[in-house]
Design an enzyme around this catalytic site. Sequence first.
Site, PDB file in Angstrom:
ATOM      1  N   ASN A 102     -16.057  14.825  -4.094  1.00  0.00           N
ATOM      2  CA  ASN A 102     -15.330  14.270  -4.879  1.00  0.00           C
ATOM      3  C   ASN A 102     -15.963  14.125  -6.412  1.00  0.00           C
ATOM      4  OD1 ASN A 102     -13.598  12.529  -6.645  1.00  0.00           O
ATOM      5  ND2 ASN A 102     -14.247  10.464  -5.431  1.00  0.00           N
ATOM      6  N   GLY A 103     -15.082  14.549  -7.613  1.00  0.00           N
ATOM      7  CA  GLY A 103     -16.185  14.574  -8.818  1.00  0.00           C
ATOM      8  C   GLY A 103     -15.790  16.096  -9.278  1.00  0.00           C
TER       9      GLY A 103
ATOM     10  N   CYS B  42     -10.185  12.636  -5.660  1.00  0.00           N
ATOM     11  CA  CYS B  42     -10.381  12.967  -4.221  1.00  0.00           C
ATOM     12  C   CYS B  42     -10.893  11.648  -3.434  1.00  0.00           C
ATOM     13  CB  CYS B  42     -11.161  13.912  -4.207  1.00  0.00           C
ATOM     14  SG  CYS B  42     -10.888  15.608  -5.131  1.00  0.00           S
TER      15      CYS B  42
ATOM     16  N   GLU C 169       6.011   8.089 -15.235  1.00  0.00           N
ATOM     17  CA  GLU C 169       5.280   8.510 -14.130  1.00  0.00           C
ATOM     18  C   GLU C 169       5.903   8.436 -12.847  1.00  0.00           C
ATOM     19  OE1 GLU C 169       2.758   4.687 -14.338  1.00  0.00           O
ATOM     20  OE2 GLU C 169       1.166   5.784 -13.561  1.00  0.00           O
TER      21      GLU C 169
ATOM     22  N   LYS D 257       5.630   3.539 -17.056  1.00  0.00           N
ATOM     23  CA  LYS D 257       6.033   3.433 -15.561  1.00  0.00           C
ATOM     24  C   LYS D 257       7.349   4.313 -15.285  1.00  0.00           C
ATOM     25  CE  LYS D 257       3.319   1.735 -14.463  1.00  0.00           C
ATOM     26  NZ  LYS D 257       2.294   1.365 -14.784  1.00  0.00           N
TER      27      LYS D 257
ATOM     28  N   HIS E 115      12.697   5.354 -38.891  1.00  0.00           N
ATOM     29  CA  HIS E 115      12.075   6.145 -39.613  1.00  0.00           C
ATOM     30  C   HIS E 115      11.882   7.377 -39.001  1.00  0.00           C
ATOM     31  CE1 HIS E 115      10.642   3.044 -42.605  1.00  0.00           C
ATOM     32  NE2 HIS E 115      10.479   2.461 -41.507  1.00  0.00           N
TER      33      HIS E 115
ATOM     34  N   GLU F 201       4.340   0.177 -22.040  1.00  0.00           N
ATOM     35  CA  GLU F 201       4.202   0.055 -20.577  1.00  0.00           C
ATOM     36  C   GLU F 201       5.519   0.497 -19.650  1.00  0.00           C
ATOM     37  OE1 GLU F 201       1.708   0.482 -18.738  1.00  0.00           O
ATOM     38  OE2 GLU F 201       2.303  -0.487 -16.762  1.00  0.00           O
TER      39      GLU F 201
ATOM     40  N   LYS G  53      -4.618   8.126  -8.336  1.00  0.00           N
ATOM     41  CA  LYS G  53      -5.160   6.754  -8.830  1.00  0.00           C
ATOM     42  C   LYS G  53      -6.577   7.086  -9.162  1.00  0.00           C
ATOM     43  CE  LYS G  53      -4.114   2.338  -8.231  1.00  0.00           C
ATOM     44  NZ  LYS G  53      -3.118   1.758  -9.371  1.00  0.00           N
TER      45      LYS G  53
ATOM     46  N   TRP H 187      -7.302  16.036  -5.088  1.00  0.00           N
ATOM     47  CA  TRP H 187      -6.518  16.015  -6.359  1.00  0.00           C
ATOM     48  C   TRP H 187      -6.995  17.184  -7.075  1.00  0.00           C
ATOM     49  CZ3 TRP H 187      -7.109  14.941 -11.636  1.00  0.00           C
ATOM     50  CH2 TRP H 187      -5.954  14.680 -12.121  1.00  0.00           C
TER      51      TRP H 187
ATOM     52  N   ARG I   2      -5.712   8.250  -3.596  1.00  0.00           N
ATOM     53  CA  ARG I   2      -6.519   8.721  -4.503  1.00  0.00           C
ATOM     54  C   ARG I   2      -6.193  10.204  -4.934  1.00  0.00           C
ATOM     55  NH1 ARG I   2     -11.248   5.627  -4.889  1.00  0.00           N
ATOM     56  NH2 ARG I   2     -12.332   7.698  -5.670  1.00  0.00           N
TER      57      ARG I   2
HETATM   58  C1  F6R Z   1      -0.552   4.065 -14.911  1.00  0.00           C
HETATM   59  C2  F6R Z   1      -1.712   3.940 -14.512  1.00  0.00           C
HETATM   60  C3  F6R Z   1      -2.908   4.715 -15.325  1.00  0.00           C
HETATM   61  C4  F6R Z   1      -4.093   3.871 -15.224  1.00  0.00           C
HETATM   62  C5  F6R Z   1      -5.191   4.808 -15.981  1.00  0.00           C
HETATM   63  C6  F6R Z   1      -6.607   3.835 -16.111  1.00  0.00           C
HETATM   64  O1  F6R Z   1       0.244   3.280 -13.982  1.00  0.00           O
HETATM   65  O2  F6R Z   1      -2.152   3.571 -13.164  1.00  0.00           O
HETATM   66  O3  F6R Z   1      -2.584   4.922 -16.541  1.00  0.00           O
HETATM   67  O4  F6R Z   1      -3.897   2.745 -15.969  1.00  0.00           O
HETATM   68  O5  F6R Z   1      -5.538   5.919 -15.322  1.00  0.00           O
HETATM   69  O6  F6R Z   1      -7.146   3.458 -14.655  1.00  0.00           O
HETATM   70  P1  F6R Z   1      -8.078   2.283 -14.523  1.00  0.00           P
HETATM   71  O7  F6R Z   1      -7.298   0.981 -15.033  1.00  0.00           O
HETATM   72  O8  F6R Z   1      -8.291   2.206 -13.352  1.00  0.00           O
HETATM   73  O9  F6R Z   1      -9.195   2.614 -15.414  1.00  0.00           O
END
Ligand code: F6R
Length: 607
Positions: A96-97, A2, A487, A484, A503, A480, A602, A72, A27
């Site tokens: 937030n939290g 949040c 996501e 991506k 396998h 990765e 995020k 969120w 966020r």
């Molecule tokens: C994927 C992504 C997440 C973050 C993960 C860790 O695109 O952004 O998987 O990498 O939540 O976040 P940080 O790096 O902020 O600890």
Amino acid sequence: MCGIVAAAANTNIVPVLVEGLKKLEYRGYDSAGIAVIGSSQIERVRSVGRVAELETASASTQSPTGIAHTRWATHGVPCERNAHPHISGSIAVVHNGIIENYEALRAELSAQGYVFTSDTDTESIAHLVESLLRNEPDLFTAVRLACRRLIGAYAIAVIDQRQPGKIVVAREGSPLLLGVSETGNYAASDASALLQVTRNMVYLENGDLAELTVGGVRITRLDGTPVERPVHVSQLSAAAVELGNYSHYMQKEIFEQPEALANTLEMIGGSKSIQPGMFGAEAGEMLADIDQILILACGTSAHSGQTARYWLESIAGVPCNVEIASEYRYRTSVANPRQLVVAISQSGETADTLAALRHAKSLGQTRTLALCNVPESAIVRESALRFITRAGPEIGVASTKAFTTQLAALFLLTLAVAKAKQRLNAEQEATFIEQLRHLPVAVNKVLDLENDIRDWAQRFADKHHALFLGRGRHYPIALEGALKLKEISYIHAEAYPAGELKHGPLALVDAKMPVISVAPNDELLEKLKSNLQEVRARGGELYVFADGDSEITESDGIHVLRLPEHYGQLSPILHVIPLQLLSYHVALVKGTDVDKPRNLAKSVTVE
Ligand code: F6R
């Protein structure tokens, strides 16, 4: 997670709150709300969905004092009833939290006659403050006493209709900073929300409480002891958080990678050698003495750690393990006080990574290094050594430039450890530094592949599944790429080390399953080519990212795009870029919300 904005000024602050929420929307974005001191009662506007809807709904609201929130969901589904602010009597709260003891508080407050109208943990804070205000009329004191009852992580902002012009904020575990100015004082989850009004920021510590009025700010600890916190002039440029000519933040951030890498590598300057001091004053001694490395991280950051493991073992000769933070923190592990614990995090606030770092320290492992993009973050503050990547603010939920700058920083760490262990001669060191210096230019050339990748993306739009393959230090790059794609395009994607295909996962391969392969011209290319033949023989359609000089050729069912040059040990940093672009363009074709993919946020500051 949040986002919070709060403002006490001498003019109407509703536009400031809304603008601040727009900057924080990355966020969390399932609902939003504001509450202001009204002429006779708190005026609250909430809406499900994006801040733009809240902006329309709050167009006629005006006040010099108010709080705002973008949510969120953690407790309770996204709906207006669960959106913040939450009100109890004359007070309103945003949070937030996560409050871990909210059920006990809820039971206690319900027994006192409070009626809960939401499913959130936050509403218990609102009723708790209201109940304390009955015996203690001062809002600051009531919030302080309330915070002492809260268990968990929080950043909160509270207003009281009976004490207009005043906002009380508090922080424990979740980020919160103040913005101070002559014409008003503000609080927010991050500085980007406040650049519109001031550059003067005060970072609150865990356990701090602050009272904001238009005339000033006072800060105390939870026991009431006054404290001074320094004012930092934010260097964040307003342009860094604007979209500019780009369609999405993710696109902007992909294209910012040459600059982000150049900034991150700035400390090597014109030098031909690595100075361990770039990780902190004590780094030289510490790195010479370690016998193992443990990397803790989540998501994309964990993938950068997994890539670095190949470098640290092959170049520096130090055993390295990479653990997903949420697993490590609850696992009974064997502690090694001589190992270096590296916490990697873009935000520096990820709850699992922070808890894993604390857990590692609680086991007596005090040699810790934070590798972060946010200098004031909790993970940085709690680590002995630090390296700050200079990616600039990353707004798109899907991490891109944070990842490549983490990789560059981890390569610097590899060189520093290798040097401390006397595994690197001056010539090798100078060669690696030269390659690092050339990296931004090399990345720029890879970005030129965008048009070809855009064409490929069209063919993925109707797919439901995809496989990513890589080998060696490019296997984490395949991971990765798959992350991506899932996501932001919601296509189910999995990554495998190419040798593992036979396998089990080969059973999935047919004409409907695109197989994306990271195929640099390295020592494993011949092995990889055999694996690709196994796919082709089962009718699988292959999309191969090769290097300019490799002998992989296009043929029926094998599509090849070539990166300009093979880049040796640093090749993973180049090979992830086409995968970022591919997922971005597939998402565009599918019409998903690229910067704010569903269900995600995020910086995950809850467990
Ligand atoms: C994927 C992504 C997440 C973050 C993960 C860790 O695109 O952004 O998987 O990498 O939540 O976040 P940080 O790096 O902020 O600890």
